[in-house]
Design a protein around this motif. Structure first.
Motif, mmCIF file in Angstrom:
data_model
loop_
_atom_site.group_PDB
_atom_site.id
_atom_site.type_symbol
_atom_site.label_atom_id
_atom_site.label_comp_id
_atom_site.label_asym_id
_atom_site.label_seq_id
_atom_site.Cartn_x
_atom_site.Cartn_y
_atom_site.Cartn_z
ATOM 1 N N HIS A 14 60.145 109.534 143.275
ATOM 2 C CA HIS A 14 59.550 108.351 143.885
ATOM 3 C C HIS A 14 59.740 108.431 145.387
ATOM 4 C CE1 HIS A 14 63.356 105.528 143.961
ATOM 5 N NE2 HIS A 14 63.675 106.770 144.204
ATOM 6 N N ARG A 15 59.155 107.498 146.077
ATOM 7 C CA ARG A 15 59.399 107.326 147.508
ATOM 8 C C ARG A 15 59.255 105.842 147.795
ATOM 9 N NH1 ARG A 15 54.166 109.329 150.931
ATOM 10 N NH2 ARG A 15 52.586 108.081 149.866
ATOM 11 N N GLN A 16 60.034 105.384 148.740
ATOM 12 C CA GLN A 16 60.006 103.967 149.088
ATOM 13 C C GLN A 16 59.188 103.793 150.369
ATOM 14 O OE1 GLN A 16 61.061 101.636 147.164
ATOM 15 N NE2 GLN A 16 62.319 102.808 145.762
ATOM 16 N N LEU A 17 57.943 103.393 150.191
ATOM 17 C CA LEU A 17 57.089 103.134 151.352
ATOM 18 C C LEU A 17 57.738 102.083 152.253
ATOM 19 C CD1 LEU A 17 53.620 102.953 149.575
ATOM 20 C CD2 LEU A 17 54.571 104.871 150.859
ATOM 21 N N ARG A 18 57.585 102.237 153.511
ATOM 22 C CA ARG A 18 58.098 101.307 154.524
ATOM 23 C C ARG A 18 59.628 101.309 154.644
ATOM 24 N NH1 ARG A 18 54.100 99.254 151.787
ATOM 25 N NH2 ARG A 18 55.390 97.989 150.445
ATOM 26 N N HIS A 19 60.319 102.175 153.909
ATOM 27 C CA HIS A 19 61.781 102.288 154.055
ATOM 28 C C HIS A 19 62.073 103.017 155.359
ATOM 29 C CE1 HIS A 19 65.913 103.547 153.204
ATOM 30 N NE2 HIS A 19 65.928 102.606 152.274
ATOM 31 N N GLU A 20 63.063 102.589 156.078
ATOM 32 C CA GLU A 20 63.358 103.197 157.373
ATOM 33 C C GLU A 20 64.261 104.424 157.263
ATOM 34 O OE1 GLU A 20 64.573 100.308 160.251
ATOM 35 O OE2 GLU A 20 62.922 98.971 159.733
ATOM 36 N N GLY A 21 64.850 104.633 156.127
ATOM 37 C CA GLY A 21 65.760 105.766 155.955
ATOM 38 C C GLY A 21 65.117 106.906 155.189
ATOM 39 N N LYS A 22 65.971 107.786 154.676
ATOM 40 C CA LYS A 22 65.491 108.994 154.010
ATOM 41 C C LYS A 22 64.726 108.712 152.711
ATOM 42 C CE LYS A 22 69.901 109.766 151.709
ATOM 43 N NZ LYS A 22 71.039 110.652 151.540
ATOM 44 N N HIS A 27 61.350 112.096 146.712
ATOM 45 C CA HIS A 27 62.605 112.656 146.222
ATOM 46 C C HIS A 27 62.750 112.288 144.753
ATOM 47 C CE1 HIS A 27 63.634 108.525 147.395
ATOM 48 N NE2 HIS A 27 64.625 108.600 146.513
ATOM 49 N N GLY A 28 63.719 112.854 144.101
ATOM 50 C CA GLY A 28 63.886 112.601 142.673
ATOM 51 C C GLY A 28 65.307 112.230 142.308
ATOM 52 N N HIS A 29 65.427 111.714 141.092
ATOM 53 C CA HIS A 29 66.727 111.323 140.538
ATOM 54 C C HIS A 29 66.759 111.683 139.058
ATOM 55 C CE1 HIS A 29 67.738 108.741 143.987
ATOM 56 N NE2 HIS A 29 66.512 108.252 143.919
ATOM 57 N N THR A 30 67.963 111.840 138.554
ATOM 58 C CA THR A 30 68.190 111.813 137.120
ATOM 59 C C THR A 30 68.698 110.408 136.829
ATOM 60 O OG1 THR A 30 68.698 114.158 136.989
ATOM 61 C CG2 THR A 30 69.516 112.767 135.200
ATOM 62 N N TRP A 31 67.824 109.599 136.276
ATOM 63 C CA TRP A 31 68.133 108.194 135.996
ATOM 64 C C TRP A 31 68.785 108.095 134.622
ATOM 65 C CZ3 TRP A 31 65.453 104.361 139.230
ATOM 66 C CH2 TRP A 31 64.567 104.915 140.153
ATOM 67 N N ARG A 32 69.564 107.068 134.443
ATOM 68 C CA ARG A 32 70.124 106.752 133.127
ATOM 69 C C ARG A 32 69.719 105.327 132.792
ATOM 70 N NH1 ARG A 32 76.203 109.240 133.570
ATOM 71 N NH2 ARG A 32 75.479 111.156 134.521
ATOM 72 N N GLY A 33 69.388 105.137 131.538
ATOM 73 C CA GLY A 33 69.010 103.801 131.109
ATOM 74 C C GLY A 33 69.785 103.389 129.884
ATOM 75 N N LYS A 66 57.836 112.222 135.683
ATOM 76 C CA LYS A 66 56.703 111.536 136.294
ATOM 77 C C LYS A 66 57.098 111.114 137.706
ATOM 78 C CE LYS A 66 54.152 111.414 132.492
ATOM 79 N NZ LYS A 66 53.913 110.294 131.630
ATOM 80 N N PHE A 67 56.095 110.707 138.461
ATOM 81 C CA PHE A 67 56.320 110.167 139.798
ATOM 82 C C PHE A 67 56.025 108.682 139.725
ATOM 83 C CE2 PHE A 67 56.165 109.740 144.355
ATOM 84 C CZ PHE A 67 57.079 110.708 144.780
ATOM 85 N N LEU A 68 56.972 107.858 140.168
ATOM 86 C CA LEU A 68 56.845 106.411 140.097
ATOM 87 C C LEU A 68 56.168 105.887 141.355
ATOM 88 C CD1 LEU A 68 60.466 105.668 138.838
ATOM 89 C CD2 LEU A 68 58.414 106.188 137.479
ATOM 90 N N VAL A 69 55.141 105.079 141.171
ATOM 91 C CA VAL A 69 54.383 104.532 142.296
ATOM 92 C C VAL A 69 54.087 103.056 142.049
ATOM 93 C CG1 VAL A 69 53.276 106.735 142.855
ATOM 94 C CG2 VAL A 69 52.133 105.151 141.314
ATOM 95 N N THR A 70 53.702 102.388 143.116
ATOM 96 C CA THR A 70 53.179 101.026 143.011
ATOM 97 C C THR A 70 51.776 101.024 143.606
ATOM 98 O OG1 THR A 70 54.174 100.395 145.110
ATOM 99 C CG2 THR A 70 55.464 99.954 143.116
ATOM 100 N N ALA A 71 51.097 99.923 143.460
ATOM 101 C CA ALA A 71 49.708 99.837 143.916
ATOM 102 C C ALA A 71 49.572 100.076 145.415
ATOM 103 C CB ALA A 71 49.122 98.476 143.541
ATOM 104 N N ASP A 72 50.640 99.877 146.171
ATOM 105 C CA ASP A 72 50.593 100.095 147.628
ATOM 106 C C ASP A 72 50.492 101.569 148.010
ATOM 107 O OD1 ASP A 72 50.828 97.387 147.928
ATOM 108 O OD2 ASP A 72 52.887 97.417 148.665
ATOM 109 N N ASP A 73 50.839 102.464 147.104
ATOM 110 C CA ASP A 73 50.864 103.900 147.432
ATOM 111 C C ASP A 73 49.483 104.511 147.179
ATOM 112 O OD1 ASP A 73 51.513 106.537 147.991
ATOM 113 O OD2 ASP A 73 53.477 106.365 147.056
ATOM 114 N N THR A 74 48.537 104.163 148.028
ATOM 115 C CA THR A 74 47.157 104.605 147.830
ATOM 116 C C THR A 74 46.999 106.116 147.942
ATOM 117 O OG1 THR A 74 46.705 104.133 150.163
ATOM 118 C CG2 THR A 74 46.183 102.397 148.561
ATOM 119 N N THR A 75 47.879 106.779 148.661
ATOM 120 C CA THR A 75 47.805 108.239 148.775
ATOM 121 C C THR A 75 48.057 108.890 147.417
ATOM 122 O OG1 THR A 75 48.534 108.183 151.068
ATOM 123 C CG2 THR A 75 48.757 110.284 149.907
#
Length: 145
Positions: A14-22, A27-33, A66-75
């Motif tokens: 995923h990527r955090q649009l409008r985030h000021e940091g890295k 980037h990716g993660h191994t998530w746990r649920g 998968k790559f996680l996105v929201t509707a704001d990530d038009t690219t």
């Protein structure tokens, strides 16, 4: 009170649009649920099972690789550039751990609604998502289905 708990792991980017940091960079993660469902007494199907663990784990498996996105990530949502099969559209303004947890919660509700519609049972639901071992978000909800 009866409780069902499933745990799983999934790998996503995923990527955090409008985030000021890295985190603004892909980037990716191994998530746990971990999903916890409780009710006074679960209904049972013809096999005397309440909810198949596999149906709940499939929620996390759907996110895997998968790559996680929201509707704001038009690219990334441009189907000519990126294969839509590799994306999961989340609610909200960013693919944060909070929005991943809320997305999973709604899929759990879908599983219960499809399996036992209109029973009028109240379920306590908890979704715990670990983006990393130190970054965790938990959403708890109560639904009558």
């Amino acid at each position: 009170m009866e409780t069902i708990r499933v745990r799983g792991r999934f790998h996503t980017g995923h990527r955090q649009l409008r985030h000021e940091g890295k985190c603004r960079f892909p980037h990716g993660h191994t998530w746990r649920g971990e999903f916890t469902l409780s009710t006074e007494r679960f209904p049972r199907d013809e096999l005397d099972m309440s909810v198949d663990f596999g149906a709940l784990k499939a929620i996390m498996k759907h996110l895997d690789h998968k790559f996680l996105v929201t509707a704001d990530d038009t690219t990334l949502l441009d189907a000519e550039r990126f294969d839509p099969e590799g994306l999961v559209l989340l609610p909200g303004r960013g693919p944060s751990v909070e929005n991943v947890a809320c997305w999973c919660l709604e899929r759990i509700v879908d599983v219960l609604t499809d399996k036992y519609p209109g029973r009028g049972l109240t379920y306590r639901l908890s979704v715990r998502i670990e983006e990393t071992e130190n970054n965790i978000f938990i959403v708890d909800d109560e639904r009558t289905i």
